[in-house]
Design an enzyme around this catalytic site. Sequence first.
Site, short mmCIF file in Angstrom:
data_model
loop_
_atom_site.label_atom_id
_atom_site.label_comp_id
_atom_site.label_asym_id
_atom_site.label_seq_id
_atom_site.Cartn_x
_atom_site.Cartn_y
_atom_site.Cartn_z
N GLU A 1 39.92 -33.33 38.85
CA GLU A 1 40.71 -32.94 37.85
C GLU A 1 42.19 -31.85 37.86
O GLU A 1 43.04 -32.35 37.86
CB GLU A 1 39.93 -32.81 35.90
CG GLU A 1 39.40 -33.14 35.81
CD GLU A 1 38.66 -33.79 36.61
OE1 GLU A 1 37.54 -32.99 37.49
OE2 GLU A 1 37.67 -34.90 36.46
N GLU B 1 41.30 -28.05 52.95
CA GLU B 1 39.77 -28.86 52.95
C GLU B 1 40.01 -29.67 52.20
O GLU B 1 39.29 -31.04 52.84
CB GLU B 1 38.77 -27.78 51.85
CG GLU B 1 37.46 -28.54 51.88
CD GLU B 1 36.79 -28.40 50.62
OE1 GLU B 1 37.37 -26.80 50.57
OE2 GLU B 1 35.85 -28.28 49.96
#
Lengths: 391, 383
Positions: free
Chosen positions: A378, A244
């Site tokens: 992050e 992904e």
Amino acid sequence: MRLQLSEEDEAFRAELRTFFTTEVDEGVRATVRDRGELTKEQIVETHRTLNAAGLAVPHWPVEWGGKDWSPLRRHLWHEEMQRACVPPPLAFNASMIGPVIATFGSQEQKERFLPPTANVDIFWSQGFSEPGAGSDLASLRTAAVRDGDDWIVNGQKTWTTLGQWGDWIFTLVRTNPDVKKQAGISMLLIDMRSPGVEVRPIELIDGGHEVNEVWFTDVRVPGENLVGDVDSGWTQAKFLLGNERVGVAPVGATKRVLAQAKEWAAATRSGDGTLLDDPHVAVRIAELENELMALELTALRVVANSADGKPHPASSVLKLRGTELQQAVSELVVDVAGPGALAFGTGDADSDLPVWARRSTPTYLNLRKASIYGGSNEVQRQIIAGTILGL
Amino acid sequence: MDFELDEEQQALREAARGLLRKRYADFETRRGTVADAPGFDRDTWSKMAEMGLLGLPFTEDDGGMGAGPVEVAVVAEEIGRVIAPEPFLTSVVLTGGLVAAVGTTEQRAELLGGLASGESLVALAHAEPGARWVSTAAGVRAEEADGGWRLTGVKEPVPQGAEADVLVVSAALPDGGTGLFTLAGDDDGVTRSGYRAPDGSRAARITFDGAVATPLGEAGQDQATAIAAAHDGARVAAAQQAVGAMQVALETTAGYLNSREQFGVPLKRFQALTFRAADLYVAVELARSLALWAAMVQADPGTSAEERSTAAARAWAQASKAGRLVGQEAIQLHGGIGMTAEYSVGSYTAHLTTLDHLLGDARHHLGRLAASVGDHAEVDPLG
Ligand SMILES: Cc1cc2nc3c(=O)[nH]c(=O)nc-3n(C[C@H](O)[C@H](O)[C@H](O)COP(=O)(O)OP(=O)(O)OC[C@H]3O[C@@H](n4cnc5c(N)ncnc54)[C@H](O)[C@@H]3O)c2cc1C
């Protein structure tokens, strides 16, 4: 090192370009060009057009429709598709569950699921995230308990993209609460028409309905729908999330929008000239073009180095920077729209402002998601710092 | 220089905060309010009128309270804190400010009186498709006919354009210059098509087809300077409104970092996130300082028109930049929940983004400032 494409790759690219610009429905491409919303039918039909030509799942194993292309060709395929405003094959099918079943599924599962997955005869949804399990996906709580050969599933998934159109959902469920959290997870394929499955819409800030909550109440799932071994789901999840990450860096689409933004800026009066003459705007565009070029070259370099099938560690760069640039370009478009960004893109509203301007703010707001899903930026930094830099 | 609010101003803030909080403390109320026409709450609007907020900057002779830019900024900040959809900024500050500046005595009494009492909503139809925050009009033209004036052309986007009882319209004059006119929203020759702006407020396209209109102020006069000044006044209030919105978006984000747990700990354990929240605080405080300063510049009778205009550009350039950062980061630090219409923070971002393009973004105003950097050696807020 060599700059030019080989003659064969050049021909390959030309062929794809012709296909994408002549065989894919012009209405669909126009909708993508205008940054509009595609209907389910448009997504499915485009995917099927690609699949019929062998262009939906080229990265799958050859026996299930793959092409065994070089990484460079895969890149060309992806770029040309985006450049031509062709919506890419449905990611849940082509990039997520398909490769997982092809890699971890039983022979029966492959035969049962891969052909309809390649052709979107099954429209898949991704049921990973939960209200309490986002970045910390392994803390998921949706539970599957044995009942004879079957599993009984209870719990809630959330953020399920296009779940309202889903036929089946691939889920991560807790099958063992007594071990380390990663070690008690399994992957279950669930027919969304099963009794006890309920899909509830979530409205996003752009007013759109693209994500959902999916609730499971005593849903009975046949044992044969478990992918891989019991409690091995985390392995498959990591495999899927790795894919992904590579798949969500839409360099080509961002390049295309930036090119459009230049046209729009050139058509916008500002002072004595156009907005494109404004040095502040021009410098910003030049900077974005350069950043995009650096990213595309990195993508080319990284795919060329991932021949063993494992994502190159630097693929986190693609997701991180790709989404940042996607967002930066969407912000530029809002600024080009200027006062026109106040008009919302409700399709039926009478307006003298161009459609792209009316869609600029909702698109900008919507794309805030890109740095959140698919492993937030992050989390990508964490991967770079931890896995690559050893920090 | 003194940044403290005096007692009266503090009382104003408490009153405005109390009223707006009562209505919008529950974010769901705002969401419901913007979902339906007219996009704001008429009852709250009336209460704002009763409190004197809708006539705040107008003289008592004009039916107002005789307050100034600082009081306007105080209220704007409270509006921003709850992102109240009531059109204080566009209707009272911007349109009312323009009427106060150029209207005749009778026009001021009628239009500002109606506005202050909450009985009639006024909107400024100035923006034109293709034009970018200029103070002139080109797309709507005014013609003199049968001893009166007629307007023809298109205005868009007009904030509250479809809901307004009275429109103030800028139009190109036959002999050059930009004039101002008024007419009723439902007059013959006026066609309005309203829609939602991205933050749930309302805007419209308005087509004038030979609509009969009355000159605002002296007929045939070029009002471009007054239009620019009214927009600058609105920019200062908008900067403070943005500061209010940023402040709450930041508080909400800090609250979320405190309470949301992932990996068995609250998010505040991740310095990668808390430092970014700290950066937002820096941005908000800097924007606040410039916004307050700009309000003082507007309020000071000793400042020149040019100083007031520059101060407005400075305040908004800073607020625009800060608003983007806060809007983007507030969502990012929340994760998925920040993207939803149900949770407040994303709507703050939508509002900051909309506000950013209402009166010119940072780039636009930095361009204004850039044109004159050679005119001064250093910048000095104390003048
Ligand atoms: C539009 C949209 C579509 C989505 N579609 C799907 C879907 O189809 N299927 C699906 O399963 N999921 C989907 N997701 C969910 C997505 O994967 C999650 O939103 C994502 O994993 C983040 O989780 P969270 O939203 O709970 O945020 P949280 O994990 O709570 O994170 C909040 C903030 O903290 C940060 N953070 C968290 N942990 C750390 C850390 N250790 N160090 C530093 N920072 C940290 C995050 O980056 C973020 O900024 C979608 C999300 C969105 C917004």
